[in-house]
Design a protein around this motif. Structure first.
Motif: not given
Length: 596
Positions: A473-500
């Motif tokens: 939801f936050f990624i789509l907001n960043s792309i289409w609603s011109h909102q800043m996305y800066y929480m890359f630590g959360f995103l990297f953690l979710v990336f690892i969780i997605l892989v697992i």
């Protein structure tokens, strides 16, 4: 000087008929900014350091509704206000923010402000019209034709009179100037009835003041923007939800690996007699002679695996650099530029993986395999992107990519990525995979409903999608609603969780299918985790109808065109994770079983 960043849309700043300046060259953008449509225009709003200005006149726009051209420009402005289009301004690479109070005493700083707002026929203010009680006329548009800009700075120690900008804030206002040609920032709000006809003028003005702030450091000047976005609690909730799913799946996989398989394999290998061993064979042991049989359409599967490996490595390295702070919002376009460059340079792993698995599948058309790895998936993405760019060109959008940039991307693809893919394929085809399989394929018994391919594939994508949908939801907001996305630590953690999660969910379903004596695991493992992309596509459709206010056929085609690109990339990414997890699992359990 202030720069104006045009929003990612079908509309450029000139078509909105705002104040412009033609005497200055447009600032150059990097590859990432061009790809995201973040085009920057020079601004006529100019001011000098520490020089206060009050009600500075920029320009005056006149309209006559009896003139078709003027009426069209005015209607265009009205449409922009109805759709809540916003200005995005930059000063010294800092976004000019509009900070206002929200619930619970919190303050939200928006890196943009609306061009105007509308009060409907029922007298209900929409969007930004709620900020001013004077905006109360029914069926009326209000123009934000004045801005109060406040520049916060601090003096740099040991550098004489040097100073640094640490914040740029503004407040949009609406003034019906008593003298349009010599504005004085007095009078009521600048309103326009929806039924108005005749001549109409809008005078654009601004005021500037400078405030010294000793509390904000240069390295922390973005913090007031990022901290105002109340997303952290939601992010932690999403992480905890995902971790619960991961722990559940980990427990299931551990139970299978340690209790069921380990004891089963040990007991099975202790039997010395071949006849006794065959009598004790059941379930997954019965297919040990067929489990490594090459799948159908092995060429296509190997190509998908090569492209998926390239995307996986690109995503991992990009997020890692983002977590280190190299790709922060302050470095405009750096995230996309880094992703594109990494994809180009990672052609060697793509060619190696595709060639190695294609050879293990018994393939001999190595030239076709390499060419498909180079051009199939990237070609589909580029063709989709090119069609979207043609639409943007046709609409005269600032987000359209120039022809020179397209040529540069093709040069990176053909001159760097393709040769690197051939190099990787060369080393991949040198590897041999001596695999022992039965000459006659084993007949697969009648399967129950939940072990059939389609139900298993559909169920396999649910848990991985459940781990990422809040972050999505936050990624789509960043792309289409011109909102800043800066929480890359959360995103990297979710990336690892997605892989697992993709790995464990696919291993579980693979084990159930092998126990049902179905040895066709290659394509099934890829599609099981890859089906997460279908749920992503469904969620993107829901987001389109529930969160966005996109009108027009061209805008709708653009949204779904770019969404299909993201869905394809996500499909290759998750599908490759699932395949490699199952490949490791199958290789692991059958390598310790004695085969006579």
């Amino acid at each position: 000087m202030m720069l104006i960043e045009s929003d990612f849309s079908l509309l450029v700043i000139f078509r909105f008929d705002f104040c412009t300046i033609d005497s200055e060259k447009r600032p150059s953008e990097n590859l990432g900014q061009v790809l995201f449509g973040e085009r920057i225009e020079p601004s006529p709003y100019k001011f000098e350091f520490k020089k206060k200005q009050e009600c500075k006149h920029v320009c005056t726009k006149a309209y006559d509704t009896t003139n078709a051209q003027d009426k069209g420009r005015l209607d265009f402005l009205k449409k922009g206000m109805l759709l809540n289009y916003q200005h995005h301004w930059i000063v010294d690479n800092m976004p000019v923010t509009w900070c206002y109070d929200v619930e619970d005493g919190q303050k939200f700083c928006n890196p943009g402000f609306p061009i105007g707002c509308y009060v409907n026929e029922a007298g209900r203010p929409k969007d930004a019209c709620v900020v001013n009680s004077e905006f109360n006329d029914k069926d009326t548009f209000y123009f934000f034709n004045h801005v109060d800009i406040t520049i916060h700075y601090h003096v740099v120690e040991n550098e004489g009179t040097g100073a640094r900008l640490v914040a740029a804030k503004m407040e949009p206002k609406s003034y019906k100037h008593s003298k349009v040609e010599a504005p004085d920032c007095t009078g009521g709000p600048m309103d326009l009835s929806n039924k108005f006809s005749g001549e109409f003028k809008i005078a654009y003005t601004y005021s500037v003041q400078f405030v010294e702030d000793k509390n904000i450091r240069w390295a922390s000047r973005w913090d007031y923007i990022l901290e105002s976005m109340p997303h952290t609690n939601i992010q932690w909730f999403s992480i905890m939800n995902s971790l619960v799913i991961v722990l559940f799946l980990s427990g299931m996989v551990a139970m299978i690996m340690l209790r069921t398989l380990h004891k089963d394999i040990a007991r099975y290998n202790q039997i010395d007699s071949v006849m006794e061993r065959k009598l004790t064979e059941f379930g997954w042991k019965l297919v040990h002679g067929d489990v490594f049989r090459p799948p159908r359409k092995g060429m296509l599967l190997s190509v998908f695996l090569g492209s998926g490996t390239q995307i996986f490595l690109m995503t991992f390295v990009t997020l890692f650099f983002a977590c280190l702070g190299f790709l922060s919002p302050a470095n405009r376009g750096a995230l996309m530029t880094c992703a594109v460059v990494l994809w180009v340079l990672l052609g060697t792993p793509a060619g190696y993986v595709a060639a190695r698995f294609y050879k293990s599948f018994g393939g001999e058309k190595w030239k076709t395999n390499v060419l498909l790895t180079c051009f199939l998936c990237p070609g589909v993405v580029f063709a989709d992107f090119f069609v979207m760019n043609l639409i943007l060109w046709g609409e005269g959008s600032s987000a359209a990519m120039p022809f020179g940039t397209l040529v540069a991307i093709l040069a990176l693809w053909f001159c760097i990525s393709v040769p690197l893919t051939f190099i990787g394929a060369y080393f991949g085809f040198k590897k041999t995979h001596p695999v022992r399989t039965n000459q006659i394929p084993r007949q697969i018994p009648e399967q129950s409903f939940y072990t059939k391919p389609l139900p298993g594939i559909v169920m396999g994508g649910i848990l991985p999608f459940g781990c990422i949908f809040i972050q999505l939801f936050f990624i789509l907001n960043s792309i289409w609603s011109h909102q800043m996305y800066y929480m890359f630590g959360f995103l990297f953690l979710v990336f690892i969780i997605l892989v697992i999660t993709c790995s464990e969910a696919t291993i579980l379903l693979c084990y159930f299918h092998l126990c049902a004596e179905d040895y066709h695991w290659q394509w099934r493992s890829f599609l099981t985790s890859g089906f997460t992309a279908v749920y992503f596509l469904i969620y993107a459709i829901h987001y389109f109808f529930s969160k966005l206010q996109i009108t027009g056929l061209a805008s709708t085609i653009l949204y779904f065109g770019y969404t299909m690109i993201m869905a394809l990339i996500f499909f290759l990414f998750t599908g490759t994770i699932g395949f490699f997890a199952c490949f490791w699992f199958v290789t692991k359990i059958y390598s310790v079983v004695k085969v006579d």
